[in-house]
Design an enzyme around this catalytic site. Sequence first.
Site: not given
Length: 488
Positions: A22, A128, A368, A371, A373, A376, A391, A393
């Site tokens: 985050h 957040d 995994h 978001w 990763s 990117e 979550a 994923q």
Amino acid sequence: MGVRDEQQLLHILFFPFLAPGHLIPVADMAALFAARGVKCTILTTPVNAAVIRSVVDRANDGFRGTDVPAIDIAVVPFPDVGLPPGVESGPALNSEADREKFFHAIQLLREPFDRFLAENSPDAVVADSFCTWSVDAAGEHGVPRLAFLGSSMFSRACSDSMLRNNPVEAAPDDPDALVPLPGLPHRVELRRSQMLDPRKRPEHWAFYKSVNAADQKSYGELFNSFHELEPDYFQHYTTTLGRRAWLVGPVALASKDVATRGANGLSPDADGCLRWLDAKPAGSVVYVSFGTLSHFSPAELRELARGLDLSGKNFVWVINGADTDESEWMPEGFAELMARGERGLIIRGWAPQMLILNHLAVGGFLTHCGWNSTLEAVSAGVPMVTWPRYADQFYNEKLVVELLKVGVGVGSTDYASKLEARRVIGGEVVAEAIGRVMGDSEEGEAIRNSAKELGEKARSAVEKGGSSYDDVGRLMDELMARRASVDV
């Protein structure tokens, strides 16, 4: 820059949740807004300030000698809730009791948050989504709250459908039963075992409902995404659901600190990694990393190692320092394979992920599906082998594999946190998925071409005249207009 100029600048407060996944995109986002002339302050605690310090310092170095205001980190003490000193972040929690104390601490941060709003009157706060109380706190001070969760629009749309319709309740009591999510632009269905079950996790269900409600009460929502990535879900979110959203990503492309972002210091293994990659042919290496919160059992690690060996591909594998002793999981012959250093490299600790993903030698990413990763990899044009754990994923995997067609799944079926067990996926399955993404088949070639095209679109989105660049400008104009109307 004079006091008068300072007062005329837009001022945005950023209030991230206390976990690297985050914090890092929020620091990148602050750099992005600051570069457009916005005064940016990030409010956080000492340990978390250290995580983003290098990103902020590098951005500020780039602004020196210009009219761009420096990003400020406002550090406040972490509340005393009975956690050990220095435990101020999600990855450091190892029990449900610690987790409860941690979330209590997040609630207690309302006092310094309120104080900052009262003393500084920023034009907006990017808070957040997990800090649900911030919508009321911001409202009491007349400051618009922009929610940010750091997930895809697709996953937020899936989550909204899930919370609105509770399709698990009507599904057969079979972990492999397919459960459709109604009301979305595409047919989306997950196995029951891949979804949050409200009856098994009532406190998580209540929390996600409160997150969704607070975000709907907000002035709007920011997304680390771009229009060309998920156009149908921008349309669905803003038109069908009637929610206001600005897409400002990929925010990592704003970072001048791709080497050390998100770390107090790099792993000792990271330095030699890029030199090792330099010696490998283009597209020959699979990069393996599961973020800061994933935990693998010894049995899972053993099969993952077997899969990497069986794939025949070169690999760079980032292993979380919290994972078990290697003697508990390392399969026979693997230590020798690593000792030779020809085919594989293990990094223990924090790796320069963006530098690795953008290296020509990397041809696939075993991930995994967090978001950050995922985005990117998209930005680098690298296809993915997907292994979601928890979550959002599993939703992100659907987006990557079924909608964008830039990845192949290993068949992960269990929604389970790092404190829970899950079914073990065999090494042969892992090797096959890597082969499908990185091999010579028509399927592999199509996946790699799609990934490359998406990477070009991602980079264009943040450049002047790109969709995300324009969304940032639109939001700044709207906040300026709002300030003028309030001043009148």
